[in-house]
Design a protein around this motif. Structure first.
Motif, short mmCIF file in Angstrom:
data_model
loop_
_atom_site.label_atom_id
_atom_site.label_comp_id
_atom_site.label_asym_id
_atom_site.label_seq_id
_atom_site.Cartn_x
_atom_site.Cartn_y
_atom_site.Cartn_z
N LEU A 273 18.24 44.43 35.90
CA LEU A 273 16.96 44.96 36.38
C LEU A 273 16.95 46.44 36.08
CD1 LEU A 273 14.47 43.72 37.87
CD2 LEU A 273 15.37 44.77 39.96
N ASN A 274 15.81 46.92 35.61
CA ASN A 274 15.66 48.34 35.29
C ASN A 274 16.69 48.83 34.28
OD1 ASN A 274 13.40 48.88 37.02
ND2 ASN A 274 14.80 48.83 38.78
N GLY A 275 17.02 47.95 33.34
CA GLY A 275 17.93 48.35 32.27
C GLY A 275 19.39 48.38 32.65
N ILE A 276 19.74 47.89 33.85
CA ILE A 276 21.12 47.90 34.33
C ILE A 276 21.61 46.47 34.52
CG2 ILE A 276 22.67 48.63 36.19
CD1 ILE A 276 21.51 50.98 34.72
N ARG A 277 22.81 46.18 34.07
CA ARG A 277 23.43 44.90 34.40
C ARG A 277 24.18 45.08 35.71
NH1 ARG A 277 25.77 40.37 30.42
NH2 ARG A 277 23.53 40.43 29.99
N TRP A 278 23.54 44.61 36.79
CA TRP A 278 24.10 44.78 38.13
C TRP A 278 25.17 43.74 38.44
CZ3 TRP A 278 22.73 49.15 40.48
CH2 TRP A 278 21.52 49.75 40.12
N VAL A 279 24.92 42.51 38.05
CA VAL A 279 25.87 41.43 38.28
C VAL A 279 26.50 41.10 36.94
CG1 VAL A 279 26.22 39.10 39.17
CG2 VAL A 279 24.42 40.56 40.13
N ILE A 280 27.82 41.25 36.85
CA ILE A 280 28.48 41.12 35.56
C ILE A 280 29.40 39.91 35.54
CG2 ILE A 280 28.47 43.64 35.36
CD1 ILE A 280 31.63 43.37 35.56
N ASP A 281 29.81 39.53 34.35
CA ASP A 281 30.90 38.59 34.16
C ASP A 281 32.05 39.39 33.57
OD1 ASP A 281 31.22 35.29 33.76
OD2 ASP A 281 32.58 36.52 32.57
N PRO A 282 33.30 39.15 34.01
CA PRO A 282 34.40 39.95 33.46
C PRO A 282 34.68 39.70 32.00
CG PRO A 282 35.24 38.17 34.85
CD PRO A 282 33.76 38.21 35.04
N GLY A 283 34.17 38.58 31.46
CA GLY A 283 34.29 38.34 30.03
C GLY A 283 35.69 37.96 29.58
N ASN A 284 35.89 38.09 28.29
CA ASN A 284 37.15 37.67 27.69
C ASN A 284 38.20 38.77 27.80
OD1 ASN A 284 38.81 35.91 26.32
ND2 ASN A 284 38.25 36.66 24.31
N GLN A 285 39.44 38.43 27.56
CA GLN A 285 40.49 39.42 27.44
C GLN A 285 41.36 39.08 26.24
OE1 GLN A 285 42.32 38.01 31.43
NE2 GLN A 285 44.01 39.07 30.41
N ASN A 286 42.05 40.09 25.74
CA ASN A 286 42.86 39.95 24.54
C ASN A 286 43.92 38.87 24.72
OD1 ASN A 286 44.24 40.31 22.17
ND2 ASN A 286 44.61 42.49 22.45
N TYR A 287 43.93 37.90 23.80
CA TYR A 287 44.88 36.80 23.90
C TYR A 287 46.30 37.19 23.48
CZ TYR A 287 40.63 33.90 23.90
OH TYR A 287 39.43 33.34 24.19
N TYR A 288 46.42 38.08 22.50
CA TYR A 288 47.72 38.31 21.89
C TYR A 288 48.80 38.74 22.88
CZ TYR A 288 51.36 39.93 18.76
OH TYR A 288 52.56 40.12 18.14
N PRO A 289 48.54 39.72 23.78
CA PRO A 289 49.60 40.10 24.73
C PRO A 289 50.03 38.93 25.62
CG PRO A 289 47.87 41.76 24.68
CD PRO A 289 47.36 40.58 23.91
N LEU A 290 49.09 38.04 25.93
CA LEU A 290 49.43 36.87 26.75
C LEU A 290 50.27 35.87 25.97
CD1 LEU A 290 45.93 36.39 28.41
CD2 LEU A 290 47.95 37.41 29.47
N ASN A 291 49.85 35.61 24.73
CA ASN A 291 50.63 34.68 23.89
C ASN A 291 52.03 35.23 23.62
OD1 ASN A 291 48.48 32.91 23.68
ND2 ASN A 291 47.70 33.82 21.80
N LYS A 292 52.12 36.54 23.51
CA LYS A 292 53.39 37.18 23.17
C LYS A 292 54.44 36.96 24.26
CE LYS A 292 55.09 41.62 21.41
NZ LYS A 292 54.71 43.03 21.11
N ILE A 293 54.00 36.88 25.52
CA ILE A 293 54.94 36.68 26.62
C ILE A 293 55.08 35.20 27.00
CG2 ILE A 293 54.53 38.99 27.55
CD1 ILE A 293 52.78 37.71 29.71
#
Length: 639
Positions: free
Chosen positions: A438-458
């Protein structure tokens, strides 16, 4: 600048390569999707086009492109960018086969570089650029392999090589053409039949790997079909048999269950498959007529808010990148619909809205289909420009509802909400969640994706979607990182499916999701209704019925805004603007603010100023077995 660009390319390549969980290895003809498949060696010999080039670019499309370069400002401006990019490529080193873990991050660069250089050479015929195309082809074709253990790398490399030798067939040294065709057969097509190799589930799978890998193999096969029609026929026939597995995911109305990020990856290669088959064999054998496929461009527009950010569910980030803009240009070329053209992408560097030229450049460099996009853009007729509806309901495995403001809306109202299941490929425990602008602002967000490589690495089990998987310890994946209702502080049932059970496209639109299956018996029923009251107000109603197992019902909202508690809710503040969160029912409830900066785990995605607003309702607080929680989000205070 260079380091940032490299980092972006690496991160996005890693993101596109999530293991093949939830592949749904079903028969290719399910859901009524079946492609024509007359492919035999004799068919190839009879129908393969004798013109050069014949893959996406043809003599007629090239003639049109050169005409548009004189008459169409958008085509001319975008080509100027590509020409600049071609000369930047000349300053970079030749590609090398350097792996990150089991992946070859520069596979997308092979495609981007070869297609960009090749289309610029077709127009300007600069011998310096042709020489670089030759050097890249010799280098890539001489790699020991194209990394078949991660077949996405093979497919992307193969497509780049196929386009380069097809578009430059009459100008490249014959030795290079011979070397490249041999590489296409030995490093791409033949390994694609090694079903005992690792990660070959894409052959029968249903997610984006199916489209990307079969699409790349189709292009590779058409590039070598004049020399080995039998191998080309075998590969293309297999693709036409198996592509329906991913095509059926678009049915019935184009909604892509893997979210907008993976939409552009799989959809791009499906469009490429359709395009190269038409230009080389005269037909796409029904790909573009598959249920929901041509409607999927509308889906991509619907899940993009007025801010330009996407509804980033299902391991997606929030940005519209170059690949999305490129494939939408293909849809625009097929339909004449100007709404599919992302003008800021093609207008660089002459767009006054792009104040930071480097940011625009990085955005475009993300696009592996940058060179191909010029051909698609030149084919656009812009016969019409459709307007997005105020209320939209997209059916499918992951139903999506979108509400927008009307034509007079100055508030830029935007709601996008989803249902579905955590078992969907790239799925999270986020059914019932939403984003709100609303009014050009995303007030409610989704955290979205995160980088897979550091997770796969461990050794993190990111691709395991079982109920007890450690995947669900991550804030981006579990229900504690999304704007939903949690019961008894427990994880969602990963198998639980959330449908849309009511949708009203009226003057005051509303949509209801049934979340009951998420709670594994901890509550008798829970339905969530979104109501767009007007261009500045969203009402969220959660109607629930408790049982003996219900202890606590927790309403959650994810935001990066500053939050100030009030008597009956909160005031959210961000970028000099405010949003009022008002608890209308039950009375006497207060909010809690849970800081998630830093996130709970070190391996979680860290988001600056992230917090979770909670409204907690103990079971003993309720009178009887039912409850109705009403929350309004508005830029005006409730009475």
């Amino acid at each position: 600048m260079k380091n940032l660009k490299t980092a972006l390319i690496f991160v996005l390549t890693i993101s596109c390569s999530l293991s093949l969980f939830s592949q749904n290895e079903s028969e290719g003809h399910s859901n009524g999707v079946k492609l024509e498949n007359p492919i035999t060696e004799a068919f190839i010999k009879k129908h393969l086009s004798k013109q050069s080039p014949k893959l996406i670019l043809t003599p007629s499309t090239e003639k049109l492109l050169k005409q548009k370069l004189k008459t169409d400002a958008l085509v001319k401006t975008y080509y100027a960018f590509l020409k600049e990019e071609a000369f930047r490529i000349l300053e970079t080193p030749l590609l090398k086969l350097e792996l990150e873990g089991f992946r070859f991050p520069d596979a997308r660069e092979a495609l981007r570089k070869l297609a960009t250089l090749s289309i610029v050479y077709r127009i300007d015929e600069n011998p310096i650029i042709l020489n670089r195309i030759n050097e890249e082809l010799v280098a890539i074709s001489s790699f020991d392999s194209w990394n078949p253990q991660h077949f996405l790398d093979v497919s992307q490399t193969a497509l780049g090589v196929a386009l380069a030798i097809d578009w430059n067939a009459n100008t490249l040294p014959k030795e290079t053409i011979k070397l490249a065709k041999k590489a296409l057969m030995e490093k791409a097509i033949l390994p694609s039949f090694n079903t005992t190799s690792e990660r070959m589930g894409w052959i029968d799978g249903s997610n984006n790997w199916n489209a990307v890998c079969h699409g790349g193999m189709i292009a590779a096969s058409l590039a070598i079909a004049d020399e080995n029609p039998a191998l080309a026929a075998k590969t293309i026939s297999r693709a036409l048999e198996k592509l329906p597995n991913s095509l059926k995911e678009y049915a019935p109305e184009g909604v892509h269950p893997e979210g907008p990020f993976y939409w552009r990856f799989g959809t791009s290669y499906t469009a490429v498959a359709s395009n190269v088959l038409k230009t080389a064999l005269g037909t796409d054998f029904g790909i573009s007529k598959s249920p929901g496929f041509m409607q999927t461009a509308d889906y991509r527009l619907e899940v993009t808010g007025p801010s330009g950010d996407c509804f980033n569910y299902a391991d997606s980030d929030g940005k519209t990148d170059g690949d999305a803009s490129a494939v939408l240009a293909w849809f625009a070329a097929q339909t004449g619909n100007g709404a599919y053209i992302n003008k800021p992408f093609f207008e660089y560097p002459n767009n006054p809205d792009l104040l930071l030229a480097e940011e625009a450049l990085i955005q475009q460099n993300e696009g592996r289909f940058a060179g191909v996009a010029l051909i698609w853009l030149a084919q656009c007729s812009f016969e019409n420009t459709t307007q997005l509806p105020q209320a939209w309901y997209g059916k499918g495995h992951v139903p999506i509802v979108v509400f927008r403001g009307d034509k007079d809306d100055t508030k830029q109202f935007y709601l996008a909400a989803k249902g579905g299941s955590g078992l969907i490929s790239h799925g999270n425990m986020d059914a019932g969640t939403f984003v709100f602008e609303l009014n050009g602002i995303r007030w409610v967000i989704d955290p979205g994706n995160q980088n897979y490589y550091p997770l796969n690495k461990i050794g993190f089990e990111l691709s395991n979607s079982k109920q007890d998987s450690e995947r669900w310890t991550l804030l981006t994946k579990n229900n504690f990182g999304h704007s939903i209702v949690t019961v008894n502080n427990e994880l969602f049932n990963v198998k639980g499916n959330v449908p849309v059970v009511d949708f009203k496209d009226d003057e005051i639109p509303e949509a209801t999701f049934d979340l009951t299956e998420l709670y594994m018996g901890n509550i008798k029923s829970l339905k969530r209704t979104f109501i767009k009251e007007n261009n500045q107000s969203l009402l969220i109603e959660d109607q629930f019925e408790i049982n003996e197992a219900t202890q606590m019902v927790t309403w959650q909202l994810m935001t990066v805004a500053d939050v100030e508690p009030t008597k009956n809710g909160a005031i959210l503040k961000q970028d000099g603007k405010i949003l009022n969160l008002s608890i209308l029912s039950p009375e006497n409830l207060k909010i809690s603010i849970i800081s998630l900066d830093p996130a709970p785990l070190k391996i979680d995605k860290q988001i600056k100023n992230l917090k979770r607003i909670e409204i907690r309702i103990p079971a003993y607080f309720l009178k009887g077995n039912g409850g109705l929680l009403q929350v309004r989000l508005s830029d005006k205070k409730s009475n």
